[in-house]
Design a protein around this motif. Structure first.
Motif, PDB file in Angstrom:
ATOM      1  N   SER A  74       0.899  -1.228   0.196  1.00  0.00           N
ATOM      2  CA  SER A  74      -0.097  -0.147  -0.053  1.00  0.00           C
ATOM      3  C   SER A  74       1.187   1.177  -0.232  1.00  0.00           C
ATOM      4  O   SER A  74       0.692   2.141  -0.617  1.00  0.00           O
ATOM      5  CB  SER A  74      -0.801  -0.200   1.302  1.00  0.00           C
ATOM      6  N   ALA A  75       1.921   1.245   0.963  1.00  0.00           N
ATOM      7  CA  ALA A  75       2.741   2.540   0.874  1.00  0.00           C
ATOM      8  C   ALA A  75       3.489   2.573  -0.595  1.00  0.00           C
ATOM      9  O   ALA A  75       3.852   3.672  -0.877  1.00  0.00           O
ATOM     10  CB  ALA A  75       3.641   2.068   1.963  1.00  0.00           C
ATOM     11  N   TRP A  76       4.003   1.500  -1.192  1.00  0.00           N
ATOM     12  CA  TRP A  76       4.630   1.519  -2.476  1.00  0.00           C
ATOM     13  C   TRP A  76       3.533   2.223  -3.436  1.00  0.00           C
ATOM     14  O   TRP A  76       4.195   2.973  -4.238  1.00  0.00           O
ATOM     15  CB  TRP A  76       5.165   0.028  -2.743  1.00  0.00           C
ATOM     16  N   LEU A  77       2.318   1.746  -3.510  1.00  0.00           N
ATOM     17  CA  LEU A  77       1.398   2.152  -4.206  1.00  0.00           C
ATOM     18  C   LEU A  77       1.093   3.560  -4.306  1.00  0.00           C
ATOM     19  O   LEU A  77       0.866   4.617  -5.239  1.00  0.00           O
ATOM     20  CB  LEU A  77       0.068   1.365  -4.374  1.00  0.00           C
ATOM     21  N   LEU A  78       1.172   4.119  -2.728  1.00  0.00           N
ATOM     22  CA  LEU A  78       0.720   5.768  -2.706  1.00  0.00           C
ATOM     23  C   LEU A  78       1.885   6.323  -3.237  1.00  0.00           C
ATOM     24  O   LEU A  78       1.588   7.455  -3.673  1.00  0.00           O
ATOM     25  CB  LEU A  78       0.426   5.719  -1.356  1.00  0.00           C
ATOM     26  N   LYS A  79       3.048   5.953  -2.918  1.00  0.00           N
ATOM     27  CA  LYS A  79       4.314   6.412  -3.723  1.00  0.00           C
ATOM     28  C   LYS A  79       4.329   6.770  -4.906  1.00  0.00           C
ATOM     29  O   LYS A  79       4.416   7.577  -5.668  1.00  0.00           O
ATOM     30  CB  LYS A  79       5.571   6.005  -2.899  1.00  0.00           C
ATOM     31  N   LEU A  80       3.980   5.507  -5.666  1.00  0.00           N
ATOM     32  CA  LEU A  80       3.781   5.697  -7.138  1.00  0.00           C
ATOM     33  C   LEU A  80       2.693   6.449  -7.644  1.00  0.00           C
ATOM     34  O   LEU A  80       2.882   7.185  -8.668  1.00  0.00           O
ATOM     35  CB  LEU A  80       3.449   4.049  -7.637  1.00  0.00           C
ATOM     36  N   LEU A  81       1.501   6.454  -7.090  1.00  0.00           N
ATOM     37  CA  LEU A  81       0.392   7.210  -7.442  1.00  0.00           C
ATOM     38  C   LEU A  81       1.214   8.853  -7.196  1.00  0.00           C
ATOM     39  O   LEU A  81       0.597   9.790  -8.033  1.00  0.00           O
ATOM     40  CB  LEU A  81      -0.798   7.228  -6.485  1.00  0.00           C
ATOM     41  N   ASN A  82       1.564   9.180  -6.114  1.00  0.00           N
ATOM     42  CA  ASN A  82       2.065  10.565  -6.086  1.00  0.00           C
ATOM     43  C   ASN A  82       3.092  11.145  -7.115  1.00  0.00           C
ATOM     44  O   ASN A  82       3.177  12.263  -7.569  1.00  0.00           O
ATOM     45  CB  ASN A  82       2.637  10.812  -4.610  1.00  0.00           C
TER      46      ASN A  82
END
Length: 92
Positions: free
Chosen positions: A81-89
């Protein structure tokens, strides 16, 4: 990070907090199965896990944990989830 990588890191945390350097954990292991895994050590284990993986657990999430395997699975989900949020940002 693979599940095996997470498993090894969690095992190291347990070895440190339970003070059993040769401890081998398994997915189905619970506090009832492991001498020394009391409420005080549990706090230390969770705190060290949050620090190791740069994650935070909600109280409800901790209450839902059944065993080591569920802890490891939750860590992996939080990392994803943290990785996905960083990617989206980055994409924005």
């Amino acid at each position: 990070m693979t599940r095996d990588d997470v498993f090894i890191s969690v095992q190291d945390i347990f070895r440190d907090k339970i003070e059993k350097k040769d401890l081998i954990i398994k997915d189905g292991l619970t506090a009832n199965d492991l001498e020394g895994w009391d409420s005080l050590n549990h706090i230390g284990i969770i705190s060290a896990t949050e620090k190791e993986f740069s994650i935070k657990f909600a109280l409800g999430e901790l209450a839902a944990l059944k065993d080591i395997g569920s802890l490891i699975d939750m860590i992996i989900e939080k990392i994803k989830s943290a990785w996905l949020l960083k990617l989206l940002n980055v994409v924005r």
